[in-house]
Design an enzyme around this catalytic site. Structure first.
Site, PDB file in Angstrom:
ATOM      1  N   ASP A  36     -44.904 -55.039 -58.372  1.00 52.59           N
ATOM      2  CA  ASP A  36     -43.016 -54.853 -58.097  1.00 52.59           C
ATOM      3  C   ASP A  36     -43.474 -52.844 -59.011  1.00 52.59           C
ATOM      4  O   ASP A  36     -42.424 -52.687 -59.055  1.00 52.59           O
ATOM      5  CB  ASP A  36     -42.452 -55.572 -59.340  1.00 52.59           C
ATOM      6  CG  ASP A  36     -42.618 -56.510 -58.491  1.00 52.59           C
ATOM      7  OD1 ASP A  36     -42.314 -57.563 -56.632  1.00 52.59           O
ATOM      8  OD2 ASP A  36     -41.607 -58.074 -58.996  1.00 52.59           O
ATOM      9  N   HIS A 240     -66.079 -34.260 -59.021  1.00 55.28           N
ATOM     10  CA  HIS A 240     -64.708 -35.098 -59.553  1.00 55.28           C
ATOM     11  C   HIS A 240     -64.780 -36.579 -59.998  1.00 55.28           C
ATOM     12  O   HIS A 240     -63.933 -37.480 -59.768  1.00 55.28           O
ATOM     13  CB  HIS A 240     -64.304 -35.774 -58.029  1.00 55.28           C
ATOM     14  CG  HIS A 240     -63.426 -34.194 -57.471  1.00 55.28           C
ATOM     15  ND1 HIS A 240     -63.811 -34.400 -55.995  1.00 55.28           N
ATOM     16  CD2 HIS A 240     -63.596 -32.953 -56.966  1.00 55.28           C
ATOM     17  CE1 HIS A 240     -63.262 -32.783 -55.447  1.00 55.28           C
ATOM     18  NE2 HIS A 240     -63.032 -32.445 -56.043  1.00 55.28           N
ATOM     19  N   ASP A 257     -61.330 -29.892 -67.002  1.00 58.90           N
ATOM     20  CA  ASP A 257     -60.198 -28.961 -65.253  1.00 58.90           C
ATOM     21  C   ASP A 257     -59.596 -30.042 -65.300  1.00 58.90           C
ATOM     22  O   ASP A 257     -59.179 -30.935 -64.927  1.00 58.90           O
ATOM     23  CB  ASP A 257     -61.515 -29.548 -64.323  1.00 58.90           C
ATOM     24  CG  ASP A 257     -61.239 -29.163 -63.087  1.00 58.90           C
ATOM     25  OD1 ASP A 257     -59.940 -28.504 -63.001  1.00 58.90           O
ATOM     26  OD2 ASP A 257     -61.869 -29.097 -61.727  1.00 58.90           O
ATOM     27  N   ASP A 268     -54.632 -24.733 -62.604  1.00 56.66           N
ATOM     28  CA  ASP A 268     -56.039 -25.558 -62.417  1.00 56.66           C
ATOM     29  C   ASP A 268     -57.528 -25.099 -63.572  1.00 56.66           C
ATOM     30  O   ASP A 268     -57.320 -23.305 -63.328  1.00 56.66           O
ATOM     31  CB  ASP A 268     -55.636 -25.742 -61.334  1.00 56.66           C
ATOM     32  CG  ASP A 268     -57.210 -26.038 -60.312  1.00 56.66           C
ATOM     33  OD1 ASP A 268     -57.809 -27.279 -61.306  1.00 56.66           O
ATOM     34  OD2 ASP A 268     -57.745 -26.137 -58.952  1.00 56.66           O
ATOM     35  N   HIS A 347     -70.705 -25.969 -54.048  1.00 58.94           N
ATOM     36  CA  HIS A 347     -68.968 -25.700 -54.139  1.00 58.94           C
ATOM     37  C   HIS A 347     -68.783 -24.306 -53.753  1.00 58.94           C
ATOM     38  O   HIS A 347     -69.229 -23.820 -53.799  1.00 58.94           O
ATOM     39  CB  HIS A 347     -67.700 -26.313 -55.429  1.00 58.94           C
ATOM     40  CG  HIS A 347     -68.402 -26.211 -56.071  1.00 58.94           C
ATOM     41  ND1 HIS A 347     -67.215 -24.926 -56.794  1.00 58.94           N
ATOM     42  CD2 HIS A 347     -68.446 -26.483 -57.568  1.00 58.94           C
ATOM     43  CE1 HIS A 347     -67.090 -25.038 -57.873  1.00 58.94           C
ATOM     44  NE2 HIS A 347     -68.538 -26.093 -58.483  1.00 58.94           N
ATOM     45  N   HIS A 351     -60.182 -21.493 -53.968  1.00 61.59           N
ATOM     46  CA  HIS A 351     -59.155 -22.257 -53.806  1.00 61.59           C
ATOM     47  C   HIS A 351     -57.588 -21.234 -53.496  1.00 61.59           C
ATOM     48  O   HIS A 351     -57.058 -21.114 -54.339  1.00 61.59           O
ATOM     49  CB  HIS A 351     -59.225 -23.603 -53.290  1.00 61.59           C
ATOM     50  CG  HIS A 351     -58.778 -23.780 -54.696  1.00 61.59           C
ATOM     51  ND1 HIS A 351     -57.403 -23.871 -55.150  1.00 61.59           N
ATOM     52  CD2 HIS A 351     -59.471 -24.430 -55.637  1.00 61.59           C
ATOM     53  CE1 HIS A 351     -57.522 -25.016 -56.012  1.00 61.59           C
ATOM     54  NE2 HIS A 351     -59.141 -25.399 -56.708  1.00 61.59           N
ATOM     55  N   HIS A 358     -54.854 -28.158 -54.167  1.00 61.27           N
ATOM     56  CA  HIS A 358     -55.570 -27.191 -53.205  1.00 61.27           C
ATOM     57  C   HIS A 358     -54.188 -26.785 -52.015  1.00 61.27           C
ATOM     58  O   HIS A 358     -53.973 -27.546 -51.516  1.00 61.27           O
ATOM     59  CB  HIS A 358     -56.735 -28.171 -52.645  1.00 61.27           C
ATOM     60  CG  HIS A 358     -57.313 -28.509 -52.996  1.00 61.27           C
ATOM     61  ND1 HIS A 358     -58.606 -28.336 -53.153  1.00 61.27           N
ATOM     62  CD2 HIS A 358     -58.217 -27.974 -54.496  1.00 61.27           C
ATOM     63  CE1 HIS A 358     -59.984 -28.573 -54.139  1.00 61.27           C
ATOM     64  NE2 HIS A 358     -59.286 -28.752 -55.149  1.00 61.27           N
ATOM     65  N   GLU A 381     -63.625 -20.472 -59.621  1.00 55.49           N
ATOM     66  CA  GLU A 381     -64.272 -21.186 -60.739  1.00 55.49           C
ATOM     67  C   GLU A 381     -65.861 -21.717 -59.953  1.00 55.49           C
ATOM     68  O   GLU A 381     -66.187 -22.546 -59.510  1.00 55.49           O
ATOM     69  CB  GLU A 381     -63.679 -22.286 -60.062  1.00 55.49           C
ATOM     70  CG  GLU A 381     -63.031 -23.190 -58.584  1.00 55.49           C
ATOM     71  CD  GLU A 381     -62.247 -24.034 -58.445  1.00 55.49           C
ATOM     72  OE1 GLU A 381     -63.103 -25.185 -58.826  1.00 55.49           O
ATOM     73  OE2 GLU A 381     -60.877 -24.507 -57.962  1.00 55.49           O
ATOM     74  N   TYR A 385     -74.446 -26.791 -62.013  1.00 55.07           N
ATOM     75  CA  TYR A 385     -74.403 -27.502 -62.104  1.00 55.07           C
ATOM     76  C   TYR A 385     -76.130 -28.307 -62.181  1.00 55.07           C
ATOM     77  O   TYR A 385     -77.246 -28.665 -60.992  1.00 55.07           O
ATOM     78  CB  TYR A 385     -73.650 -29.138 -61.837  1.00 55.07           C
ATOM     79  CG  TYR A 385     -72.783 -28.568 -61.316  1.00 55.07           C
ATOM     80  CD1 TYR A 385     -71.440 -28.884 -62.222  1.00 55.07           C
ATOM     81  CD2 TYR A 385     -72.233 -27.483 -60.385  1.00 55.07           C
ATOM     82  CE1 TYR A 385     -70.491 -28.355 -62.058  1.00 55.07           C
ATOM     83  CE2 TYR A 385     -70.740 -26.332 -60.630  1.00 55.07           C
ATOM     84  CZ  TYR A 385     -70.191 -26.698 -61.044  1.00 55.07           C
ATOM     85  OH  TYR A 385     -68.188 -26.534 -61.147  1.00 55.07           O
ATOM     86  N   ARG A 402     -68.143 -25.258 -65.216  1.00 55.42           N
ATOM     87  CA  ARG A 402     -67.385 -24.268 -64.737  1.00 55.42           C
ATOM     88  C   ARG A 402     -67.100 -23.715 -65.429  1.00 55.42           C
ATOM     89  O   ARG A 402     -66.013 -24.057 -66.361  1.00 55.42           O
ATOM     90  CB  ARG A 402     -66.808 -25.270 -63.846  1.00 55.42           C
ATOM     91  CG  ARG A 402     -66.172 -24.974 -63.091  1.00 55.42           C
ATOM     92  CD  ARG A 402     -65.431 -26.164 -61.886  1.00 55.42           C
ATOM     93  NE  ARG A 402     -64.975 -27.160 -61.828  1.00 55.42           N
ATOM     94  CZ  ARG A 402     -65.001 -28.445 -62.290  1.00 55.42           C
ATOM     95  NH1 ARG A 402     -66.452 -28.384 -61.433  1.00 55.42           N
ATOM     96  NH2 ARG A 402     -64.534 -29.414 -62.186  1.00 55.42           N
ATOM     97  N   GLU A 404     -63.394 -21.738 -64.675  1.00 56.71           N
ATOM     98  CA  GLU A 404     -61.739 -21.377 -63.972  1.00 56.71           C
ATOM     99  C   GLU A 404     -61.007 -21.213 -64.244  1.00 56.71           C
ATOM    100  O   GLU A 404     -60.168 -21.799 -65.458  1.00 56.71           O
ATOM    101  CB  GLU A 404     -61.369 -22.861 -63.529  1.00 56.71           C
ATOM    102  CG  GLU A 404     -60.522 -23.259 -62.207  1.00 56.71           C
ATOM    103  CD  GLU A 404     -60.086 -24.400 -61.818  1.00 56.71           C
ATOM    104  OE1 GLU A 404     -61.094 -25.151 -61.940  1.00 56.71           O
ATOM    105  OE2 GLU A 404     -60.023 -24.363 -60.090  1.00 56.71           O
TER     106      GLU A 404
HETATM  107  N1  GLY Z   1     -59.651 -28.972 -60.131  1.00 55.31           N
HETATM  108  C1  GLY Z   1     -60.089 -29.502 -58.462  1.00 55.31           C
HETATM  109  C2  GLY Z   1     -60.341 -27.637 -58.070  1.00 55.31           C
HETATM  110  O1  GLY Z   1     -60.662 -27.207 -59.250  1.00 55.31           O
HETATM  111  O2  GLY Z   1     -60.480 -27.145 -57.093  1.00 55.31           O
HETATM  112 MN    MN Z   2     -60.001 -25.596 -58.661  1.00 56.09          MN
HETATM  113 MN    MN Z   3     -59.986 -27.378 -61.145  1.00 52.02          MN
END
Ligand code: GLY
Ligand code: MN
Ligand code: MN
Length: 434
Positions: A36, A240, A257, A268, A347, A351, A358, A381, A385, A402, A404
């Site tokens: 529920d 992720h 992150d 972000d 990557h 973005h 995103h 970012e 890795y 990373r 960012e």
């Molecule tokens: N946290 C997702 C990205 O950095 O795109």
């Molecule tokens: Mn990002």
């Molecule tokens: Mn991020």
């Protein structure tokens, strides 16, 4: 908080681009979590951008030039019994008062009113496919209008995706939006700072997560903008990773992150720092490459540059760094051309950022990469890795880094919104000492 005039301007801008047509947008549905229990409600970003109406079960219709009112909001009525369980409903009065709709009707009556609103319109703008059942209901109403053509009414003959107009608007952030985004960025930075200060070997990733998210929540953020990634050691190489359930080892790095959401706007941020407060020589060497790549990328963030410039700048520095560290061998240009650098950097460098992490907005326009303009917000970012691998010297194994930041394109260049959290290795070390 968006001022009513700003919201009116937004709605007017939208309607000025619609021609002879109406726009119909539903907000998000309540989502079941288990049994529920429902997930906390979060409005649909497009709907909220145009209405600021925070409740579920609502539909907005914009009908330029309609004499009874251009903005019609369908929402829940006041209902003392339901409200006893669910909390206050705005009801129809607040829909027109506080929320500024020209007319408001009960949501149950939406399909009764819609045929009349569709009559003699050329185009119907919707968020095609977002809520398929909702779309079907609209198509049913269009068919109903068509069946009345002998009475002289004309049914719409064009279905248009509203995103086409709306997402261009959302891509350029206005002053009011930037206020919220700056606040979300500052709050998120404060959370990252606390995470750095509190991290110790032997803690679990989720414990660091709670130290950080404590700051977000204290600062009025209802939720994170996306599930926080708190990734020690090798976990940082899972892009992720969100399990956040491992113990942090002395000598490992920790990649976080995470960003707070404020009034449906995201931050972000990623920072990577040593669990024990001191970078090893190998960690520092890789870290410096990523930091240099980020600086190089940031230098290209300015109006008139294509959106690809900062990715290209980052890739160049990262690839040169991979060669210098001995992770890759060969010429930098060739390693870039063949995509060989992708072994350690898989990557894109960023973005759009806004109500969605995103965020919306096309990256290409008429086949060409978009040119940056003041008011766009994006992330920068870069990362590296390095998973355990026979071809790589052991000293680099398990290093995932990373960095960012969130960046606003300004008339003269850019403004970093997330500069309150250190990224210089010595600054990080000194922050972690205290
Ligand atoms: N946290 C997702 C990205 O950095 O795109
Ligand atoms: Mn990002
Ligand atoms: Mn991020």
């Amino acid at each position: 908080m968006t001022k009513p005039e700003e919201l009116k301007r937004r709605q007017a801008d939208l309607m000025s681009m619609m021609g002879n047509g109406i726009a119909i947008l539903a907000t998000a549905n309540h989502q079941n979590r288990n049994g529920d229990v429902m997930f906390p409600f979060r409005p649909d970003s497009d709907f909220y951008y145009l209405t600021r109406f925070p409740e579920p079960e609502a539909v907005a219709v914009f009908s330029p030039g309609r004499k009874e009112g251009e903005y019609i909001l369908f929402c829940r009525q006041k209902d003392p019994v339901k409200e006893l369980w669910e909390g206050r409903h705005a009801g129809l009065e607040e829909a027109t008062g506080r929320y500024g709709a020209d007319q408001a009707f009960p949501i149950e009556d939406f399909h009764t009113h819609l045929p009349e609103l569709l009559c003699n319109q050329e185009k119907v703008y919707t968020m095609m496919g977002r809520y398929p059942e909702f779309d079907n209901g609209i198509l049913g109403n269009i068919a109903e209008v068509r069946s009345r053509r002998r009475a002289g009414t004309r049914a719409p003959w064009e279905l248009v995706d509203l995103r086409h107009i709306l997402h261009e608007m959302r891509l350029i952030k206005k002053r009011e939006e930037l206020k919220v985004m700056r606040a979300a960025a500052r709050l998120s930075a404060a959370g990252h700072v606390r995470a750095m200060q509190r991290t110790r070997p032997g803690m679990y990733e989720y414990q660091v997560q709670s130290e950080m998210e404590y700051v977000f929540r204290q600062g009025g953020s209802a939720d994170t903008a996306y599930p926080s990634i708190v990734a020690g050691g090798l976990n940082a190489c899972t892009l992720h990773y969100t399990r956040n359930n491992c113990k942090l080892a002395d000598g490992d790095l920790l990649l976080i992150d995470a960003g707070a959401e404020l009034d449906c706007y995201a931050a972000d941020i990623t920072r990577t720092f040593p669990v024990n407060g001191r970078f090893s020589d190998a960690q520092r060497a890789v870290y410096q490459v990523v930091l240099d790549a980020q600086h190089a990328a940031l230098e290209t963030v300015m109006p008139e540059n294509p959106v690809t410039a900062y990715h290209d700048a980052a890739v160049k520095v990262l690839t040169q760094g991979m060669v210098d560290l001995g992770l890759l061998s060969g010429g930098v240009d060739e390693l870039i051309e063949t995509g060989a650098y992708g072994k350690f950097y898989m990557h894109r460098t960023g973005h759009w950022l806004g109500m969605d992490v995103h965020d919306v907005g096309d990256y290409k326009v008429d086949g060409d990469w978009r040119i940056l303009e003041p008011g766009m917000v994006l992330t920068v970012e870069p990362g590296l890795y390095i998973r355990p691998d026979d071809t790589v010297d052991e000293k680099w194994h398990n290093i995932g880094i990373r960095i960012e930041d969130d960046v606003l394109v300004t008339r003269s260049g850019h403004e970093i919104l997330t500069g309150d959290v250190p990224k210089d290795p010595s600054e990080i070390e000194s922050l972690m000492k205290h």
